[in-house]
Design an enzyme around this catalytic site. Structure first.
Site, PDB file in Angstrom:
ATOM      1  CG  HIS A  19      47.305  36.376  36.120  1.00 27.34           C
ATOM      2  ND1 HIS A  19      46.165  36.469  36.526  1.00 27.34           N
ATOM      3  CD2 HIS A  19      48.161  35.853  37.152  1.00 27.34           C
ATOM      4  CE1 HIS A  19      46.152  36.010  37.760  1.00 27.34           C
ATOM      5  NE2 HIS A  19      47.399  35.619  38.146  1.00 27.34           N
ATOM      6  CD  GLU A  61      47.568  36.507  42.518  1.00 26.30           C
ATOM      7  OE1 GLU A  61      46.241  36.074  42.022  1.00 26.30           O
ATOM      8  OE2 GLU A  61      48.398  36.006  42.117  1.00 26.30           O
TER       9      GLU A  61
END
Length: 279
Positions: free
Chosen positions: A179, A146
């Site tokens: 997300h 990430e």
């Protein structure tokens, strides 16, 4: 006052292309993973698609950097990945202790609201499952890829004539929305808390925004070191899983993180509110 520099001396980033491709590929991969996670016959394979979606921000960053003109962006990413300068002594406690401190403060406050003192006990197991991949390994992979993608390209692509605070808020919102597909993946943390209460899931997404500001500030204060961002992200992941804290405590923690952001803005307002150079 906005200053300009030659395009040869500053890396070139395309925010619209990066976020469009990252969201499109990740949502597609995690969508397939979500379907497989509910299949009795194919459930063992869903994690392949989840891992592929997890590394998508980094892969898109590499692809765009390879297609960019000149070597400025590529060398800038490599420099930030293997940043040689040590973190300043004043930032080390922030890096290591800020997130654990937010958990302890939120847990202590929750006791005043009737939450059990057993929250201070170490967790006996993780709050979610990741198939055949060990959860601890998944937490590290998440932090690594990430940050390589989001911090390596995504965050930098937004830093054009914006203050660090405004850039961090935009980044935190986009990072939060990324997300969303995890709400549909059987066994994921987001899916598990959604089953308990939609408010818990909403809190998860809200909490990412102040977190985005904090990690961006630490990243910039550490000379734009991606390695420092990875370490802080991994500590954050571990902090959320170390104790037996309730979702009510995590609601409080979001407020604590927001207070931390306010303190950071007051403490370092010149850095956070100054307009960035044209990039």
């Amino acid at each position: 006052m906005v200053t300009t520099q030659s395009s040869h001396s500053l890396p070139s980033y395309n925010a619209r292309r990066y976020f469009t491709l990252t969201f499109a590929f990740t949502f597609a991969l995690w969508g397939v993973g979500a379907l497989l996670s509910f299949s009795q016959e194919l459930a063992d394979f869903y994690m392949l698609f989840m891992l592929a979606g997890l590394i998508t921000p980094f892969m898109v960053a590499v692809m765009l950097l390879e297609r960019s003109t000149g070597n400025g962006s590529r060398w800038d990413l490599i420099r930030r990945m293997v940043h040689p300068e040590p973190i300043s002594p004043g930032m080390l406690p922030v890096l290591l202790l800020l997130m654990p401190l937010s958990v302890v403060i939120a847990t202590a406050i929750s006791l005043l609201m009737g939450e059990p003192v057993t929250q201070f006990h170490m967790a006996e197991h993780f709050s979610f499952t990741t198939g055949v991949v060990p959860v601890l390994l998944m937490l590290f992979i998440a932090a690594l890829f990430e940050e390589l993608g989001w911090r390596g390209y995504g965050f930098e692509s937004l830093r054009r004539e914006r203050s660090l605070l405004f850039t961090s808020l935009i980044f935190g919102l986009l990072w939060s929305l990324w997300h969303l597909p995890l709400l549909l993946v059987n066994g994921s943390y987001q899916y598990e808390i959604l089953q308990q209460s939609p408010w818990y899931a909403i809190n998860f997404f809200i909490a990412i925004v102040p977190m985005g500001v904090i990690i961006s500030w630490i990243y910039v204060r550490s000379g734009n070191s991606i390695l420092v961002a990875v370490v802080f992200h991994f500590i954050t992941n571990l902090s959320q899983e170390a104790l037996q804290i309730s979702q009510t405590t995590k609601l409080i923690q979001t407020l604590v993180l927001s207070l931390f952001v306010l303190i950071i803005v007051v403490y370092d307002r010149k850095r956070l509110l100054a307009q960035e150079e044209v990039r």
